[in-house]
Design a protein around this motif. Sequence first.
Motif, PDB file in Angstrom:
ATOM      1  N   ALA A 193       0.898  -1.208   0.049  1.00 37.50           N
ATOM      2  CA  ALA A 193      -0.088   0.123  -0.105  1.00 37.50           C
ATOM      3  C   ALA A 193       0.967   1.275   0.052  1.00 37.50           C
ATOM      4  CB  ALA A 193      -0.883   0.031   1.128  1.00 37.50           C
ATOM      5  N   LEU A 194       0.597   2.011  -1.097  1.00 34.47           N
ATOM      6  CA  LEU A 194       1.346   3.517  -1.005  1.00 34.47           C
ATOM      7  C   LEU A 194       0.388   4.406  -0.349  1.00 34.47           C
ATOM      8  CD1 LEU A 194       2.575   3.506  -4.634  1.00 34.47           C
ATOM      9  CD2 LEU A 194       3.697   2.536  -2.799  1.00 34.47           C
ATOM     10  N   LEU A 195       0.994   4.983   0.711  1.00 32.51           N
ATOM     11  CA  LEU A 195       0.104   6.034   1.324  1.00 32.51           C
ATOM     12  C   LEU A 195       0.909   7.489   1.243  1.00 32.51           C
ATOM     13  CD1 LEU A 195      -0.506   4.124   4.791  1.00 32.51           C
ATOM     14  CD2 LEU A 195      -2.201   4.278   2.752  1.00 32.51           C
ATOM     15  N   GLY A 196      -0.042   8.483   1.496  1.00 28.35           N
ATOM     16  CA  GLY A 196       0.669   9.796   1.285  1.00 28.35           C
ATOM     17  C   GLY A 196      -0.356  10.937   0.803  1.00 28.35           C
ATOM     18  N   LEU A 238     -10.205   2.815  -4.980  1.00 34.43           N
ATOM     19  CA  LEU A 238     -11.347   2.795  -3.990  1.00 34.43           C
ATOM     20  C   LEU A 238     -11.879   3.846  -3.625  1.00 34.43           C
ATOM     21  CD1 LEU A 238     -10.059  -0.463  -2.133  1.00 34.43           C
ATOM     22  CD2 LEU A 238     -11.698  -0.477  -4.074  1.00 34.43           C
ATOM     23  N   SER A 239     -11.179   5.018  -4.389  1.00 32.68           N
ATOM     24  CA  SER A 239     -11.560   6.340  -3.545  1.00 32.68           C
ATOM     25  C   SER A 239     -12.939   6.885  -3.793  1.00 32.68           C
ATOM     26  CB  SER A 239     -10.392   7.458  -4.166  1.00 32.68           C
ATOM     27  OG  SER A 239     -10.764   7.573  -5.631  1.00 32.68           O
ATOM     28  N   ALA A 240     -13.537   6.569  -4.598  1.00 33.64           N
ATOM     29  CA  ALA A 240     -14.845   7.022  -5.142  1.00 33.64           C
ATOM     30  C   ALA A 240     -15.983   5.975  -4.767  1.00 33.64           C
ATOM     31  CB  ALA A 240     -14.856   7.210  -6.784  1.00 33.64           C
ATOM     32  N   VAL A 241     -15.495   4.903  -4.077  1.00 28.17           N
ATOM     33  CA  VAL A 241     -16.417   3.713  -3.700  1.00 28.17           C
ATOM     34  C   VAL A 241     -17.092   4.082  -2.178  1.00 28.17           C
ATOM     35  CG1 VAL A 241     -16.467   1.124  -3.273  1.00 28.17           C
ATOM     36  CG2 VAL A 241     -15.474   2.080  -5.068  1.00 28.17           C
ATOM     37  N   ASP A 242     -18.132   3.716  -2.169  1.00 26.43           N
ATOM     38  CA  ASP A 242     -18.908   3.743  -0.822  1.00 26.43           C
ATOM     39  C   ASP A 242     -18.066   3.244   0.155  1.00 26.43           C
ATOM     40  OD1 ASP A 242     -20.490   3.134   1.609  1.00 26.43           O
ATOM     41  OD2 ASP A 242     -22.337   3.944   0.429  1.00 26.43           O
ATOM     42  N   PRO A 243     -17.772   3.747   1.319  1.00 34.05           N
ATOM     43  CA  PRO A 243     -16.982   3.104   2.479  1.00 34.05           C
ATOM     44  C   PRO A 243     -17.611   1.981   2.785  1.00 34.05           C
ATOM     45  CG  PRO A 243     -17.314   5.643   2.637  1.00 34.05           C
ATOM     46  CD  PRO A 243     -18.178   5.250   1.399  1.00 34.05           C
ATOM     47  N   ARG A 244     -18.632   1.554   2.649  1.00 33.12           N
ATOM     48  CA  ARG A 244     -19.489   0.303   3.160  1.00 33.12           C
ATOM     49  C   ARG A 244     -18.788  -0.904   2.259  1.00 33.12           C
ATOM     50  NH1 ARG A 244     -25.301   2.139   3.624  1.00 33.12           N
ATOM     51  NH2 ARG A 244     -24.578   3.078   1.639  1.00 33.12           N
ATOM     52  N   HIS A 297      -6.194   5.922  -0.182  1.00 27.95           N
ATOM     53  CA  HIS A 297      -6.327   7.161   0.792  1.00 27.95           C
ATOM     54  C   HIS A 297      -6.613   6.698   2.045  1.00 27.95           C
ATOM     55  CE1 HIS A 297     -10.372   5.964  -0.512  1.00 27.95           C
ATOM     56  NE2 HIS A 297     -10.746   6.928   0.353  1.00 27.95           N
ATOM     57  N   ASP A 298      -7.281   5.475   2.322  1.00 26.23           N
ATOM     58  CA  ASP A 298      -7.776   5.093   3.601  1.00 26.23           C
ATOM     59  C   ASP A 298      -6.748   4.143   4.383  1.00 26.23           C
ATOM     60  OD1 ASP A 298      -9.259   3.734   5.580  1.00 26.23           O
ATOM     61  OD2 ASP A 298     -11.106   4.142   4.669  1.00 26.23           O
ATOM     62  N   VAL A 299      -6.342   4.929   5.458  1.00 31.53           N
ATOM     63  CA  VAL A 299      -5.330   3.805   6.298  1.00 31.53           C
ATOM     64  C   VAL A 299      -5.854   2.590   6.634  1.00 31.53           C
ATOM     65  CG1 VAL A 299      -3.790   3.992   8.284  1.00 31.53           C
ATOM     66  CG2 VAL A 299      -4.028   5.922   6.950  1.00 31.53           C
ATOM     67  N   ALA A 300      -7.119   2.516   6.849  1.00 26.27           N
ATOM     68  CA  ALA A 300      -7.751   1.359   7.582  1.00 26.27           C
ATOM     69  C   ALA A 300      -7.733   0.303   6.535  1.00 26.27           C
ATOM     70  CB  ALA A 300      -9.260   1.761   8.040  1.00 26.27           C
ATOM     71  N   ILE A 301      -8.156   0.874   5.271  1.00 24.66           N
ATOM     72  CA  ILE A 301      -7.982  -0.162   4.249  1.00 24.66           C
ATOM     73  C   ILE A 301      -6.881  -0.673   3.932  1.00 24.66           C
ATOM     74  CG2 ILE A 301      -8.327  -0.390   1.789  1.00 24.66           C
ATOM     75  CD1 ILE A 301     -11.126  -0.321   3.204  1.00 24.66           C
ATOM     76  N   ALA A 302      -5.847   0.075   3.810  1.00 26.28           N
ATOM     77  CA  ALA A 302      -4.404  -0.246   3.813  1.00 26.28           C
ATOM     78  C   ALA A 302      -3.740  -1.289   4.751  1.00 26.28           C
ATOM     79  CB  ALA A 302      -3.402   1.056   3.965  1.00 26.28           C
ATOM     80  N   ARG A 303      -4.328  -1.066   6.279  1.00 25.28           N
ATOM     81  CA  ARG A 303      -3.977  -2.131   7.296  1.00 25.28           C
ATOM     82  C   ARG A 303      -4.446  -3.237   6.914  1.00 25.28           C
ATOM     83  NH1 ARG A 303      -1.957   0.398  11.803  1.00 25.28           N
ATOM     84  NH2 ARG A 303      -2.427   2.382  12.338  1.00 25.28           N
ATOM     85  N   LEU A 342       3.388  11.308   8.613  1.00 23.16           N
ATOM     86  CA  LEU A 342       2.903  11.439   7.226  1.00 23.16           C
ATOM     87  C   LEU A 342       1.878  12.129   6.653  1.00 23.16           C
ATOM     88  CD1 LEU A 342       3.497   9.824   4.472  1.00 23.16           C
ATOM     89  CD2 LEU A 342       1.646   8.185   5.209  1.00 23.16           C
ATOM     90  N   TYR A 343       0.910  12.380   7.615  1.00 22.45           N
ATOM     91  CA  TYR A 343       0.025  13.377   7.115  1.00 22.45           C
ATOM     92  C   TYR A 343      -0.566  14.545   8.032  1.00 22.45           C
ATOM     93  CZ  TYR A 343      -1.991   9.271   4.725  1.00 22.45           C
ATOM     94  OH  TYR A 343      -2.392   8.425   3.601  1.00 22.45           O
TER      95      TYR A 343
END
Length: 218
Positions: free
Chosen positions: A31-34, A152-158, A179-185, A216-217
């Motif tokens: 996962a690339l974060l930033g 996944l940035s435009a997809v409903d979080p659910r 963009h979502d740290v929880a998804i990355a984890r 990072l953020y």
Amino acid sequence: MLRLDGADLGYGGAPVLADVRLHVAPGERVALLGRSGSGKSTLLSALHGAAQARGLRVALVPQDAALVPQLSALRNVLMGRLDDHGAWRNLRTLVRPSAPDRAAALADLARVGLTPEADRAVEGLSGGQKQRVALARALHRGGELILGDEPLSAVDPRQSGALAEVLRAAFPTAILALHDVAIARAFATRVIGLRQGRFLFDLPVGDLDATRIEALYG
């Protein structure tokens, strides 16, 4: 699987990332974060080029989805395999898909929850639906590796967590800008943090703590 050894990456002679040294092994999920502008898209572009140079089969989900708006969702999914065949076969597939081709594309749309929209023109879909069409196209293509730029940035979080699980099951190796740290984890085995054109960290996902996320953020 992929190696960048001391590469300077950028556009028009202006480096965005300098002296990049990155090795990705088969089976890793990176996962690339930033923040926006940190160099994630530049790094993915270089990795795509490296994968192509090695002859790897790559499923790509670009940030803009790269769909044909006038075509149906199903026909956009079918485009995932166009380079497997000649021009005449591809034209026939897009004009009148065979029953097996249509069934395969429908199966991939079902995996992203978009079967009811199969025959709708993409231009009439929402942003999240368009992104799911791009994911279905990547699934339809298949391969050893998926590269995704905020797929996944435009997809409903659910739905995003479930879709990340679909990608994890479908591809042996993955590199996704997220963009979502929880998804990355939940998705990754390894995380790379980029800030202002440099690698801030590159570590196993289990070592990603609140201090590093703040650095990072923050």
